[in-house]
Design a protein around this motif. Structure first.
Motif, mmCIF file in Angstrom:
data_model
loop_
_atom_site.group_PDB
_atom_site.id
_atom_site.type_symbol
_atom_site.label_atom_id
_atom_site.label_comp_id
_atom_site.label_asym_id
_atom_site.label_seq_id
_atom_site.Cartn_x
_atom_site.Cartn_y
_atom_site.Cartn_z
ATOM 1 N N VAL A 30 -38.075 -14.032 -3.062
ATOM 2 C CA VAL A 30 -36.623 -14.211 -2.995
ATOM 3 C C VAL A 30 -36.057 -13.225 -1.980
ATOM 4 O O VAL A 30 -36.340 -12.019 -2.075
ATOM 5 C CB VAL A 30 -35.969 -13.995 -4.368
ATOM 6 C CG1 VAL A 30 -34.461 -14.161 -4.270
ATOM 7 C CG2 VAL A 30 -36.554 -14.958 -5.388
ATOM 8 N N PRO A 31 -35.259 -13.672 -0.998
ATOM 9 C CA PRO A 31 -34.694 -12.755 -0.002
ATOM 10 C C PRO A 31 -33.827 -11.673 -0.658
ATOM 11 O O PRO A 31 -33.131 -11.928 -1.638
ATOM 12 C CB PRO A 31 -33.841 -13.671 0.884
ATOM 13 C CG PRO A 31 -34.406 -15.032 0.683
ATOM 14 C CD PRO A 31 -34.886 -15.082 -0.727
ATOM 15 N N VAL A 32 -33.914 -10.462 -0.128
ATOM 16 C CA VAL A 32 -33.086 -9.345 -0.595
ATOM 17 C C VAL A 32 -32.097 -9.000 0.512
ATOM 18 O O VAL A 32 -32.495 -8.662 1.633
ATOM 19 C CB VAL A 32 -33.941 -8.114 -0.953
ATOM 20 C CG1 VAL A 32 -33.036 -6.962 -1.405
ATOM 21 C CG2 VAL A 32 -34.944 -8.452 -2.047
ATOM 22 N N LEU A 33 -30.810 -9.096 0.194
ATOM 23 C CA LEU A 33 -29.749 -8.813 1.151
ATOM 24 C C LEU A 33 -29.054 -7.513 0.769
ATOM 25 O O LEU A 33 -28.904 -7.201 -0.418
ATOM 26 C CB LEU A 33 -28.725 -9.957 1.162
ATOM 27 C CG LEU A 33 -29.306 -11.368 1.376
ATOM 28 C CD1 LEU A 33 -28.183 -12.402 1.383
ATOM 29 C CD2 LEU A 33 -30.106 -11.436 2.660
ATOM 30 N N PRO A 34 -28.604 -6.744 1.761
ATOM 31 C CA PRO A 34 -28.022 -5.429 1.456
ATOM 32 C C PRO A 34 -26.623 -5.535 0.862
ATOM 33 O O PRO A 34 -25.882 -6.484 1.133
ATOM 34 C CB PRO A 34 -27.982 -4.751 2.823
ATOM 35 C CG PRO A 34 -27.858 -5.887 3.791
ATOM 36 C CD PRO A 34 -28.667 -7.008 3.213
ATOM 37 N N GLU A 35 -26.270 -4.559 0.042
ATOM 38 C CA GLU A 35 -24.898 -4.465 -0.446
ATOM 39 C C GLU A 35 -23.981 -4.107 0.721
ATOM 40 O O GLU A 35 -24.372 -3.430 1.654
ATOM 41 C CB GLU A 35 -24.782 -3.382 -1.539
ATOM 42 C CG GLU A 35 -25.496 -3.721 -2.826
ATOM 43 C CD GLU A 35 -25.236 -2.692 -3.909
ATOM 44 O OE1 GLU A 35 -24.260 -1.930 -3.778
ATOM 45 O OE2 GLU A 35 -26.000 -2.643 -4.889
ATOM 46 N N GLY A 36 -22.741 -4.572 0.663
ATOM 47 C CA GLY A 36 -21.774 -4.249 1.700
ATOM 48 C C GLY A 36 -21.848 -5.126 2.926
ATOM 49 O O GLY A 36 -21.226 -4.810 3.955
ATOM 50 N N ALA A 37 -22.637 -6.211 2.855
ATOM 51 C CA ALA A 37 -22.690 -7.121 4.003
ATOM 52 C C ALA A 37 -21.335 -7.818 4.194
ATOM 53 O O ALA A 37 -20.565 -7.986 3.243
ATOM 54 C CB ALA A 37 -23.795 -8.157 3.805
ATOM 55 N N GLU A 38 -21.046 -8.215 5.423
ATOM 56 C CA GLU A 38 -19.763 -8.879 5.698
ATOM 57 C C GLU A 38 -19.704 -10.252 5.050
ATOM 58 O O GLU A 38 -18.617 -10.722 4.679
ATOM 59 C CB GLU A 38 -19.554 -9.001 7.206
ATOM 60 C CG GLU A 38 -19.370 -7.646 7.904
ATOM 61 C CD GLU A 38 -19.086 -7.819 9.379
ATOM 62 O OE1 GLU A 38 -19.020 -8.986 9.841
ATOM 63 O OE2 GLU A 38 -18.930 -6.801 10.074
ATOM 64 N N ALA A 39 -20.845 -10.914 4.915
ATOM 65 C CA ALA A 39 -20.849 -12.254 4.316
ATOM 66 C C ALA A 39 -22.195 -12.503 3.647
ATOM 67 O O ALA A 39 -23.216 -11.887 3.984
ATOM 68 C CB ALA A 39 -20.596 -13.315 5.389
ATOM 69 N N TYR A 40 -22.159 -13.411 2.646
ATOM 70 C CA TYR A 40 -23.363 -13.824 1.952
ATOM 71 C C TYR A 40 -23.417 -15.344 1.934
ATOM 72 O O TYR A 40 -22.372 -16.014 1.996
ATOM 73 C CB TYR A 40 -23.362 -13.307 0.512
ATOM 74 C CG TYR A 40 -23.412 -11.800 0.404
ATOM 75 C CD1 TYR A 40 -24.597 -11.114 0.617
ATOM 76 C CD2 TYR A 40 -22.262 -11.075 0.095
ATOM 77 C CE1 TYR A 40 -24.643 -9.727 0.507
ATOM 78 C CE2 TYR A 40 -22.294 -9.696 -0.006
ATOM 79 C CZ TYR A 40 -23.491 -9.030 0.211
ATOM 80 O OH TYR A 40 -23.528 -7.661 0.115
#
Length: 423
Positions: free
Chosen positions: A366-376
């Protein structure tokens, strides 16, 4: 030319020499340790002579310790010191910490109880009772110290005796971590204040002797060569004690001048120790606070996992994350989200991504995306897996990427969908 010394006391005195042996100023002619001073003035309790078998019983110990045990039992320590007389005799009272084993005939130091029991079984000793030094009371202890000092004066004049105030350190420091640790109070109480009381008493009885006071700020060394103990100090103590010994054996000062200089040396050592190790306690407190927070966090995980079992929610959780044509995002890569993925196994295709901190770009596929990204990426449902989800919910509700938001606790409610918040 080396100055010849003998040692009667704890391993601390030997460590002062060992740590500074590269200076080559002193040569040890005789050394005795592991013997409670009160035992040395008692009669021998031996029922038969210490022979080769006696030595075999102590064979598992280093030879030095077996020799000291035999000398203590036979009461020939003072004879040994007389046969190996030196220019100076170094003495401390830390060995008062060892219990005494006594019967009507005599007594010895209970340093090695297993070997003492073997000696009893093989007829060297009779039935012995064990007494702690402290149980004797101050009056009897100091009376025994007087007898001990009288025996020393038959070997050395006062001016050739150097008394060390050896005390137990309550704190130890770890220079690798920059943190303090503390010894069990009972371990410290075996040594303090009895050893110090004996030292002060000896100062009164032997006013012309030489005295090296303990540097009170001295911590024990977590990484000491012999292991961790309240009597195994940091290097600064051994340097201080050695420098004090040099002042004494130089024999170029009047007694009053000598004591003033040693007191000044002690004060400088204490100041240096305070400066070097002053933050170690604070660092330890910070570490304990971190460990407490970790404990609280995992306690919360434990309670949550228990609730899943008690409420038998495993099937419902699996059904929630595998709803047809429903994508989910997880906020938080922690024990909760890992549990959800463990429950799903290979059926985690509806988990679109995880928001969290990770050195790896994915977790279990499962992809892990960082907190605080501009969009998800858009998802039908966001599940907040972090503990204390309130702040994250407040942030997530302002973002347009999820149709519904539910936290991990709501997933255990009777009707998870009714607890979800529609965006």
């Amino acid at each position: 030319m080396s100055i010849h010394i003998s040692i009667l006391g704890s391993a601390v005195l030997h460590d002062v020499m060992r740590v500074n042996r590269d200076k080559g100023e002193y040569e040890i002619d005789a050394m005795v340790s592991d013997c409670n001073p009160l035992s040395l003035v008692m009669a021998s309790p031996l029922k038969k002579q210490a022979d080769a078998r006696f030595e075999e019983i102590f064979a598992a110990r280093p030879r030095f310790h077996g020799r000291c045990a035999a000398q203590d039992a036979e009461k020939n320590v003072f004879r040994y010191l007389a046969d190996n007389r030196s220019a100076w005799l170094l003495v401390d009272f830390a060995e008062l910490r060892w219990d005494l084993c006594a019967d009507e005939q005599g007594g010895l130091t209970c340093r090695y109880p297993e070997e003492i029991e073997q000696l009893r079984e093989e007829g060297y000793l009779g039935e012995m009772r064990t007494l702690s030094t402290a149980s004797l009371g101050t009056e009897k202890i100091l009376a025994g110290v007087d007898m001990f000092l009288s025996r020393l004066l038959k070997l050395y004049p006062e001016q050739r005796i150097i008394l060390f105030d050896t005390q137990a350190s309550e704190r130890m420091v770890n220079e690798n971590t920059g943190r303090s640790g503390y010894f069990d109070k009972q371990d410290v109480a075996r040594i303090n204040p009895i050893a110090h009381q004996a030292f002060e008493h000896a100062m009164q009885r032997l006013p012309r002797a030489h005295f090296i006071p303990f540097a009170e700020e001295t911590p024990a060394d977590y990484a000491h060569k012999w292991g961790r103990s309240p009597l195994r100090y940091v290097r600064e103590f051994y340097d201080y004690a050695f420098s004090a010994l040099q002042l004494i054996t130089a024999e170029d000062k009047l007694p009053g001048q000598e004591r003033i200089q040693i007191e000044q040396l002690k004060n400088r050592t204490n100041a240096a120790l305070r400066e070097k190790y002053q933050d170690y306690d604070r660092n330890k407190i910070d570490q304990l606070n971190r460990e407490l927070n970790v404990y609280k966090r995992f306690k919360s995980y434990e309670q949550y996992f228990r609730a899943i079992i008690v409420k038998d929610k495993r099937r419902e959780l699996t059904a929630f994350f595998t709803r047809p044509e429903t994508t989910c995002a997880l906020w938080g890569l922690n024990e909760n989200s890992k549990l959800f993925l463990d429950l799903l196994g290979e059926s985690n295709g509806n988990i679109a991504y995880i928001i969290g901190s990770s050195k790896e770009p994915e977790y279990r596929g499962v992809p892990v995306l960082p907190e605080g990204a501009e969009a998800y990426p858009e998802a039908d449902c966001l599940v907040i897996a972090e503990l204390g989800p309130g702040k994250i919910r407040a942030t997530a509700e302002k973002l347009p990427f999820w149709k519904t938001i539910v936290d991990y606790e709501q997933l255990l409610a009777e009707d998870s969908d009714s607890k979800s918040k529609e965006e």
